[in-house]
Write an enzyme that holds these catalytic residues in place. Sequence first.
Site, PDB file in Angstrom:
ATOM      1  N   THR A 174      31.415  33.700 -30.540  1.00 26.16           N
ATOM      2  CA  THR A 174      30.012  33.306 -30.405  1.00 26.16           C
ATOM      3  C   THR A 174      29.998  31.856 -30.886  1.00 26.16           C
ATOM      4  OG1 THR A 174      29.189  35.517 -30.964  1.00 26.16           O
ATOM      5  CG2 THR A 174      27.676  33.737 -31.330  1.00 26.16           C
ATOM      6  N   ARG A 202      24.883  46.022 -21.771  1.00 28.59           N
ATOM      7  CA  ARG A 202      24.986  45.947 -23.240  1.00 28.59           C
ATOM      8  C   ARG A 202      24.293  44.650 -23.715  1.00 28.59           C
ATOM      9  NH1 ARG A 202      27.707  42.253 -27.066  1.00 28.59           N
ATOM     10  NH2 ARG A 202      27.939  43.446 -28.974  1.00 28.59           N
ATOM     11  N   VAL A 203      23.520  44.743 -24.792  1.00 28.85           N
ATOM     12  CA  VAL A 203      22.755  43.598 -25.277  1.00 28.85           C
ATOM     13  C   VAL A 203      23.382  43.079 -26.574  1.00 28.85           C
ATOM     14  CG1 VAL A 203      20.496  42.846 -26.123  1.00 28.85           C
ATOM     15  CG2 VAL A 203      20.642  44.370 -24.149  1.00 28.85           C
ATOM     16  N   SER A 204      23.627  41.773 -26.594  1.00 23.66           N
ATOM     17  CA  SER A 204      24.245  41.115 -27.742  1.00 23.66           C
ATOM     18  C   SER A 204      23.225  40.883 -28.862  1.00 23.66           C
ATOM     19  CB  SER A 204      24.806  39.779 -27.264  1.00 23.66           C
ATOM     20  OG  SER A 204      25.121  38.963 -28.353  1.00 23.66           O
ATOM     21  N   ASP A 205      23.739  40.763 -30.078  1.00 24.59           N
ATOM     22  CA  ASP A 205      22.879  40.402 -31.225  1.00 24.59           C
ATOM     23  C   ASP A 205      22.389  38.955 -31.149  1.00 24.59           C
ATOM     24  OD1 ASP A 205      25.814  39.789 -31.781  1.00 24.59           O
ATOM     25  OD2 ASP A 205      24.784  38.554 -33.260  1.00 24.59           O
ATOM     26  N   THR A 223      27.915  35.607 -36.173  1.00 25.06           N
ATOM     27  CA  THR A 223      28.993  35.852 -35.224  1.00 25.06           C
ATOM     28  C   THR A 223      29.719  37.128 -35.651  1.00 25.06           C
ATOM     29  OG1 THR A 223      31.050  34.993 -34.296  1.00 25.06           O
ATOM     30  CG2 THR A 223      30.512  34.265 -36.519  1.00 25.06           C
ATOM     31  N   GLY A 224      30.448  37.736 -34.711  1.00 26.00           N
ATOM     32  CA  GLY A 224      31.144  38.972 -35.043  1.00 26.00           C
ATOM     33  C   GLY A 224      30.738  40.066 -34.076  1.00 26.00           C
ATOM     34  N   ILE A 225      30.985  41.292 -34.459  1.00 29.38           N
ATOM     35  CA  ILE A 225      30.635  42.417 -33.578  1.00 29.38           C
ATOM     36  C   ILE A 225      29.125  42.599 -33.595  1.00 29.38           C
ATOM     37  CG2 ILE A 225      30.871  44.902 -33.249  1.00 29.38           C
ATOM     38  CD1 ILE A 225      33.744  44.676 -34.025  1.00 29.38           C
ATOM     39  N   GLY A 226      28.529  42.453 -32.419  1.00 34.44           N
ATOM     40  CA  GLY A 226      27.074  42.469 -32.313  1.00 34.44           C
ATOM     41  C   GLY A 226      26.440  43.716 -32.897  1.00 34.44           C
TER      42      GLY A 226
HETATM   43  N1  GLY Z   1      28.222  38.569 -31.519  1.00 35.93           N
HETATM   44  C1  GLY Z   1      28.366  38.562 -30.124  1.00 35.93           C
HETATM   45  C2  GLY Z   1      28.266  39.877 -29.503  1.00 35.93           C
HETATM   46  O1  GLY Z   1      28.690  40.878 -30.074  1.00 35.93           O
HETATM   47  O2  GLY Z   1      27.768  39.959 -28.417  1.00 35.93           O
END
Ligand code: GLY
Length: 313
Positions: A174, A202-205, A223-226
């Site tokens: 990100t 799928r919707v990102s954070d 940043t990281g796993i949404g």
């Molecule tokens: N942080 C980006 C995503 O997981 O989409």
Amino acid sequence: MQPKLIIHGGAGSSLKGKGGVEAVRRSLHEIVAQIYTQLAAGLSATEAVVRGCQLLEDEPRFNAGTGSVLQSDGQIRMSAALMDGNLQRFSGVINVARIKNPIMLAQYLQTSEDRVLSDYGAMELVRELGLPSYDPLTEIRLQEWLQEREGNFSREMAGVIAEAELIDTARRGTIGVVALDMQGRIAAGTSTGGKGFERIGRVSDSAMPAGNYATAQAGVSCTGIGEDIINECLAARIVIRVADGMPLAAAFEKSMQEAQQNQRDLGAIGLDATGAIAWGKTSEVLLAAYHTGEAIGDTLEWQNGALTGSLLG
Ligand code: GLY
């Protein structure tokens, strides 16, 4: 007031290949220096964030704009958000395709009545604005997707950095910018190609207040796993702690401790109205760089076990 600036190009597992780390450092330092010069000349925080995000989106090694990862169906869909802290106003686009700079759509939507648009609506806006059609695909991202297809998309996420020597397992990409301008105004922006190989829809954070948030007191980009960032509602959580009176460094520390206890995989950057700068991560590395007004620094080789780092204003 002395402007401040912090930017990031993702978070993830350790970077291999010193040459690659140096290339990432060069990119981040160049962008932070360029945008800081403009902030010091009087550019507003919001405009600085948009310009910084554009430069990071245009840098193919980061997962946003050009160089975005592919979703499971082989398409690129990007998301971006902009928050003006002074006006406390959020805008964004979710899963938009065929555009060079998704952050520009978020900027346009700042003054629109409908401020967050997704897929079809976002594409309609691209057409309405007459923005040229642009293919953000890079060869290395295509090869990454083709390899993943052979493995039936078993990897959790695409590489944070699109460089062969840096591709490692489970990276998160990100980009983000948080700025404090001469008038003491704060803005935050975040842009992403998503986590890569995800299901359609799928919707990102990144285009949610969980991943990008700012008030007059503070601004944060994640940043990281949404999914992990959304579960922590991380950006809004840190910013609201500061708005409630907690120092920025303490707000980062408490929020990162909670994220670690909950076994999240993420990172964040931020600053506050006093000029303090902070960063934090539960992942191994955070690709961030900052400008204090006196010097440029970065977090690329910061792996001392601490969850957070900070500088006073
Ligand atoms: N942080 C980006 C995503 O997981 O989409």
